[in-house]
Write a protein that holds these residues in place. Structure first.
Motif, PDB file in Angstrom:
ATOM      1  N   ASP A  24       0.835  -1.209   0.000  1.00 12.17           N
ATOM      2  CA  ASP A  24       0.000   0.000   0.000  1.00 12.17           C
ATOM      3  C   ASP A  24       0.865   1.253   0.000  1.00 12.17           C
ATOM      4  OD1 ASP A  24      -2.318  -1.505  -0.033  1.00 12.17           O
ATOM      5  OD2 ASP A  24      -2.656  -1.347   2.130  1.00 12.17           O
ATOM      6  N   ALA A  25       1.908   1.261   0.799  1.00  7.88           N
ATOM      7  CA  ALA A  25       2.816   2.406   0.833  1.00  7.88           C
ATOM      8  C   ALA A  25       3.518   2.567  -0.515  1.00  7.88           C
ATOM      9  CB  ALA A  25       3.843   2.240   1.955  1.00  7.88           C
ATOM     10  N   TYR A  26       3.931   1.439  -1.109  1.00  3.69           N
ATOM     11  CA  TYR A  26       4.608   1.503  -2.402  1.00  3.69           C
ATOM     12  C   TYR A  26       3.654   2.005  -3.487  1.00  3.69           C
ATOM     13  CZ  TYR A  26       7.529   0.380  -6.352  1.00  3.69           C
ATOM     14  OH  TYR A  26       8.271   0.476  -7.499  1.00  3.69           O
ATOM     15  N   ARG A  27       2.424   1.521  -3.474  1.00  2.32           N
ATOM     16  CA  ARG A  27       1.438   1.996  -4.461  1.00  2.32           C
ATOM     17  C   ARG A  27       1.204   3.500  -4.301  1.00  2.32           C
ATOM     18  NH1 ARG A  27      -0.784  -3.261  -3.823  1.00  2.32           N
ATOM     19  NH2 ARG A  27      -2.128  -2.578  -2.120  1.00  2.32           N
ATOM     20  N   ALA A  28       1.209   3.996  -3.087  1.00  4.91           N
ATOM     21  CA  ALA A  28       1.063   5.441  -2.858  1.00  4.91           C
ATOM     22  C   ALA A  28       2.242   6.192  -3.473  1.00  4.91           C
ATOM     23  CB  ALA A  28       0.943   5.738  -1.368  1.00  4.91           C
ATOM     24  N   LEU A  29       3.448   5.629  -3.347  1.00  2.00           N
ATOM     25  CA  LEU A  29       4.628   6.242  -3.952  1.00  2.00           C
ATOM     26  C   LEU A  29       4.511   6.232  -5.475  1.00  2.00           C
ATOM     27  CD1 LEU A  29       7.372   7.573  -3.571  1.00  2.00           C
ATOM     28  CD2 LEU A  29       8.371   5.279  -3.393  1.00  2.00           C
ATOM     29  N   VAL A  30       4.013   5.142  -6.030  1.00  2.00           N
ATOM     30  CA  VAL A  30       3.814   5.062  -7.483  1.00  2.00           C
ATOM     31  C   VAL A  30       2.784   6.099  -7.938  1.00  2.00           C
ATOM     32  CG1 VAL A  30       2.950   3.591  -9.364  1.00  2.00           C
ATOM     33  CG2 VAL A  30       4.567   2.664  -7.688  1.00  2.00           C
ATOM     34  N   ARG A  31       1.711   6.260  -7.171  1.00  2.31           N
ATOM     35  CA  ARG A  31       0.712   7.289  -7.513  1.00  2.31           C
ATOM     36  C   ARG A  31       1.339   8.682  -7.463  1.00  2.31           C
ATOM     37  NH1 ARG A  31      -2.458   3.881  -4.414  1.00  2.31           N
ATOM     38  NH2 ARG A  31      -2.405   5.271  -2.605  1.00  2.31           N
ATOM     39  N   ALA A  33       4.478   9.329  -8.067  1.00  2.00           N
ATOM     40  CA  ALA A  33       5.319   9.407  -9.268  1.00  2.00           C
ATOM     41  C   ALA A  33       4.464   9.688 -10.506  1.00  2.00           C
ATOM     42  CB  ALA A  33       6.110   8.115  -9.439  1.00  2.00           C
ATOM     43  N   ASP A  34       3.290   9.088 -10.583  1.00  2.98           N
ATOM     44  CA  ASP A  34       2.382   9.360 -11.702  1.00  2.98           C
ATOM     45  C   ASP A  34       1.973  10.832 -11.719  1.00  2.98           C
ATOM     46  OD1 ASP A  34       2.500   6.687 -12.473  1.00  2.98           O
ATOM     47  OD2 ASP A  34       0.579   6.161 -11.517  1.00  2.98           O
ATOM     48  N   ALA A  35       1.650  11.375 -10.541  1.00  2.00           N
ATOM     49  CA  ALA A  35       1.276  12.790 -10.445  1.00  2.00           C
ATOM     50  C   ALA A  35       2.457  13.685 -10.825  1.00  2.00           C
ATOM     51  CB  ALA A  35       0.788  13.113  -9.030  1.00  2.00           C
ATOM     52  N   VAL A  36       3.649  13.306 -10.418  1.00  2.00           N
ATOM     53  CA  VAL A  36       4.855  14.074 -10.758  1.00  2.00           C
ATOM     54  C   VAL A  36       5.091  14.033 -12.265  1.00  2.00           C
ATOM     55  CG1 VAL A  36       7.376  14.124 -10.519  1.00  2.00           C
ATOM     56  CG2 VAL A  36       5.927  13.878  -8.492  1.00  2.00           C
ATOM     57  N   ARG A  37       4.898  12.875 -12.880  1.00  2.00           N
ATOM     58  CA  ARG A  37       5.062  12.737 -14.333  1.00  2.00           C
ATOM     59  C   ARG A  37       4.085  13.676 -15.059  1.00  2.00           C
ATOM     60  NH1 ARG A  37       4.272   7.647 -14.498  1.00  2.00           N
ATOM     61  NH2 ARG A  37       6.377   7.170 -13.856  1.00  2.00           N
ATOM     62  N   TRP A 140      10.109  18.319  -8.018  1.00  2.00           N
ATOM     63  CA  TRP A 140       9.258  17.148  -7.735  1.00  2.00           C
ATOM     64  C   TRP A 140       9.808  15.870  -8.365  1.00  2.00           C
ATOM     65  CZ3 TRP A 140       6.280  16.134  -3.977  1.00  2.00           C
ATOM     66  CH2 TRP A 140       5.580  17.146  -3.323  1.00  2.00           C
ATOM     67  N   VAL A 141      10.348  15.962  -9.585  1.00  2.00           N
ATOM     68  CA  VAL A 141      10.963  14.784 -10.216  1.00  2.00           C
ATOM     69  C   VAL A 141      12.118  14.305  -9.341  1.00  2.00           C
ATOM     70  CG1 VAL A 141      12.294  13.961 -12.207  1.00  2.00           C
ATOM     71  CG2 VAL A 141      10.229  15.342 -12.575  1.00  2.00           C
ATOM     72  N   ALA A 142      12.948  15.238  -8.881  1.00  2.00           N
ATOM     73  CA  ALA A 142      14.089  14.865  -8.030  1.00  2.00           C
ATOM     74  C   ALA A 142      13.630  14.275  -6.697  1.00  2.00           C
ATOM     75  CB  ALA A 142      14.994  16.081  -7.800  1.00  2.00           C
ATOM     76  N   ILE A 143      12.592  14.830  -6.112  1.00  2.00           N
ATOM     77  CA  ILE A 143      12.064  14.283  -4.852  1.00  2.00           C
ATOM     78  C   ILE A 143      11.569  12.858  -5.063  1.00  2.00           C
ATOM     79  CG2 ILE A 143      10.131  14.463  -3.216  1.00  2.00           C
ATOM     80  CD1 ILE A 143      10.443  17.550  -3.476  1.00  2.00           C
ATOM     81  N   ALA A 144      10.819  12.646  -6.140  1.00  2.00           N
ATOM     82  CA  ALA A 144      10.257  11.313  -6.403  1.00  2.00           C
ATOM     83  C   ALA A 144      11.349  10.275  -6.638  1.00  2.00           C
ATOM     84  CB  ALA A 144       9.297  11.376  -7.593  1.00  2.00           C
ATOM     85  N   ILE A 145      12.337  10.599  -7.464  1.00  2.00           N
ATOM     86  CA  ILE A 145      13.373   9.596  -7.739  1.00  2.00           C
ATOM     87  C   ILE A 145      14.235   9.369  -6.507  1.00  2.00           C
ATOM     88  CG2 ILE A 145      15.084  11.153  -8.770  1.00  2.00           C
ATOM     89  CD1 ILE A 145      14.284   7.513  -9.831  1.00  2.00           C
TER      90      ILE A 145
END
Length: 165
Positions: A24-31, A33-37, A140-145
């Motif tokens: 669940d935490a990982y899926r939140a991170l993926v979401r 990343a999607d928003a950042v993209r 945001w891209v840098a934060i996400a990666i």
């Protein structure tokens, strides 16, 4: 046999795969990343610039898994092997545009926020060639990666030989 004992018996790292253990935490991170993209695209950042930021941050953090993933993504987006080969020394080349250089400096400052002087210099340089939306998107891209780097580094996600790139 416990997962840890099983990992030791099989000779694997014994690390917890954070993405598998806490999906669940990982899926939140993926979401995120999607928003950042989406934010990056809406700000006008092209895929190559986003991948350069992903790669530079992953170089700084030493994340082999993310370097593998984003090198392949950069190549698919049309990046050249020559520029990828010198990315770690981008300041010492003429191969990157002013916009790319500003984004890379900002990504480095985001990755190492304790260096206040570098952060101010990066921000000042970014202001010369990027608008507020682009600056926000790069950060945001840098934060996400950075977040994905930590997941992969602490999980010891392997980079395996593949038959197709």
């Amino acid at each position: 046999m416990s997962e840890t004992a099983e990992a030791k018996a099989s000779g694997t790292t014994g690390r917890v795969y954070l993405d598998k253990r806490s999906p669940d935490a990982y899926r939140a991170l993926v979401r995120t990343a999607d928003a950042v993209r989406t934010t990056a695209a809406e700000a006008g950042l092209d895929r190559i610039l986003v991948e350069l930021v992903n790669l530079r941050v992953s170089q700084l953090n030493g994340c082999a898994y993310c370097l593998d993933v984003h090198t392949r993504a950069a190549l698919r987006a049309g990046e050249t092997t020559r520029r990828l080969g010198v990315l770690a020394a981008w300041r010492d080349t003429e191969l990157f545009t002013a916009r790319e250089r500003a984004a890379l400096a900002l990504a480095e400052a985001t990755t190492h926020p304790a260096d206040a002087l570098a952060q101010e210099r990066a921000y000042d340089g970014a202001r010369e060639v990027l608008d507020d939306g682009e600056i926000s998107a790069v950060i945001w891209v840098a934060i996400a990666i950075n977040a994905f780097n930590r997941v992969s580094i602490l999980s010891k996600h392997p980079v395996r030989e593949t038959t197709a790139s």
